[in-house]
Design an enzyme around this catalytic site. Sequence first.
Site, mmCIF file in Angstrom:
data_model
loop_
_atom_site.group_PDB
_atom_site.id
_atom_site.type_symbol
_atom_site.label_atom_id
_atom_site.label_comp_id
_atom_site.label_asym_id
_atom_site.label_seq_id
_atom_site.Cartn_x
_atom_site.Cartn_y
_atom_site.Cartn_z
ATOM 1 N N SER A 1 0.851 -1.188 0.000
ATOM 2 C CA SER A 1 0.000 0.000 0.000
ATOM 3 C C SER A 1 0.885 1.236 0.000
ATOM 4 O O SER A 1 1.703 1.414 -0.894
ATOM 5 C CB SER A 1 -0.955 -0.028 1.206
ATOM 6 O OG SER A 1 -1.871 1.048 1.142
ATOM 7 N N THR A 2 0.804 2.072 1.024
ATOM 8 C CA THR A 2 1.573 3.316 1.067
ATOM 9 C C THR A 2 3.074 3.041 0.951
ATOM 10 O O THR A 2 3.630 2.275 1.726
ATOM 11 C CB THR A 2 1.293 4.063 2.377
ATOM 12 O OG1 THR A 2 -0.110 4.235 2.519
ATOM 13 C CG2 THR A 2 1.987 5.414 2.394
ATOM 14 N N MET B 1 -0.265 1.101 4.950
ATOM 15 C CA MET B 1 -1.114 1.400 6.100
ATOM 16 C C MET B 1 -2.131 0.290 6.312
ATOM 17 O O MET B 1 -2.510 -0.406 5.381
ATOM 18 C CB MET B 1 -1.845 2.728 5.894
ATOM 19 C CG MET B 1 -0.937 3.938 5.906
ATOM 20 S SD MET B 1 -1.871 5.500 5.914
ATOM 21 C CE MET B 1 -2.526 5.503 4.258
ATOM 22 N N HIS C 1 -2.572 -1.191 -3.310
ATOM 23 C CA HIS C 1 -3.737 -0.337 -3.094
ATOM 24 C C HIS C 1 -3.610 0.927 -3.932
ATOM 25 O O HIS C 1 -2.798 1.804 -3.648
ATOM 26 C CB HIS C 1 -3.864 0.037 -1.615
ATOM 27 C CG HIS C 1 -4.148 -1.140 -0.733
ATOM 28 N ND1 HIS C 1 -3.909 -1.124 0.618
ATOM 29 C CD2 HIS C 1 -4.661 -2.362 -1.008
ATOM 30 C CE1 HIS C 1 -4.260 -2.287 1.134
ATOM 31 N NE2 HIS C 1 -4.718 -3.058 0.162
ATOM 32 N N ASP D 1 -4.413 -4.979 6.019
ATOM 33 C CA ASP D 1 -4.782 -5.852 4.915
ATOM 34 C C ASP D 1 -3.677 -6.878 4.665
ATOM 35 O O ASP D 1 -2.502 -6.531 4.613
ATOM 36 C CB ASP D 1 -5.026 -5.020 3.649
ATOM 37 C CG ASP D 1 -5.601 -5.843 2.514
ATOM 38 O OD1 ASP D 1 -6.252 -6.869 2.788
ATOM 39 O OD2 ASP D 1 -5.401 -5.451 1.344
#
Length: 398
Positions: free
Chosen positions: A213-214, A335, A242, A338
């Site tokens: 993600s991030t 973040m 993401h 998940d």
Amino acid sequence: MAASAAPSNPSPSAGPRIRVLVADDSVVVRGLVSRWLEEAGCEIVGTAANGRIALDSLDRVQPDIVLLDIEMPELDGTQALPRMLVKRPGLQVVMMSTLTQRNAEISLRCLALGAIDYLPKPEGNRGVTTQASFREDLVQKIRMLGADLRNRPRARPAGLSERPGLGAAAPVERVASPLSAPAPRPAAAPAAIATRPRPLRVAAPRCLLVGASTGGPRAVGEVLESIGAATLRRVPILIVQHMPPVFTAVFAEHLGARIGLPAAEAKHGEPVRPGVVYVAPGGRHMGLSGSAAEAVIQLNDGPPVNFCRPAVDVMFRDAAEVYGAATLSVVLTGMGSDGTKGAKALVDAGGIMLAQDEASSTVWGMPGSLVRAGYAHDILPLSGLGPALRSAIAGPGH
């Protein structure tokens, strides 16, 4: 155009509030974003109508996070970003842009330059005003980035981790041989880490799964490039990063060019082949069906999982059923949590799970969650993940 610098009012909460600078050429956007974040407990230390005003105000307002629009007069976001990071190393900059092919390209370039994340922005002032999801995404992203800044200061090594944090973290203990033991424990919080014995795979992996993600776009590229195209041709590579629609297609294109392999958004019903990179399309879950020898991509528009669509958990759970012990997986910076529930399914099926360590992660949410749950066979810095995965795919001595 004018700028404003908000006074530093003391926070009524126990800790300091996250200090945010908002840079956007729309007075409506600046006003709404500032109000929403203030209502969420942030401190708006300034607003700016273009990149030059934002850049000039950095030393005065001392923000933790800058929301930086890409398209602004005089000095746009892409021009202001590198100058901001030179002026304030470690500054957390979130790019804002509308969902267009051009802006997706620019946003990914900004991530490569050092922006920590991106936020898709609705078209026009009316879209910003009426689209509730934009407000929700904005507040959630800033809150989580702020929590990471305040609660987990750390030093970062070179490479992806060139963006230094607010301080140093305790080192992570590591075993000498990756893929050979249960997860090591961060020295700072051994009681928080669950441990459990796991059988290790004997058979060679039949797939490589990546969740991020991030901070993920740079991390994913670095890891796959380190593994090398020759090794990656032995297995299919499935990635859940993401990202919103449009962005994932551009991300796949950039990734393929970087590592020299076919890479694209996955298509529903597509057979899975070795040496091909399949990126989950933004806004759709990517799962699998069939068998290890004849796996097929399954896309669906089901509800978000862990507030995410696509979700890493969906891919992991299906891969556990299709590939079983022949899975090799890694969770990179990001973040939230998940991937943790899906990691349990993979580990229970006998697959191998690696996690990026805290020091080299932009945000140690996703990898930290599965580490604390006890599902990581090893925790490695970004620079160590490629060699470990290459060895696992190609076998000892490679």
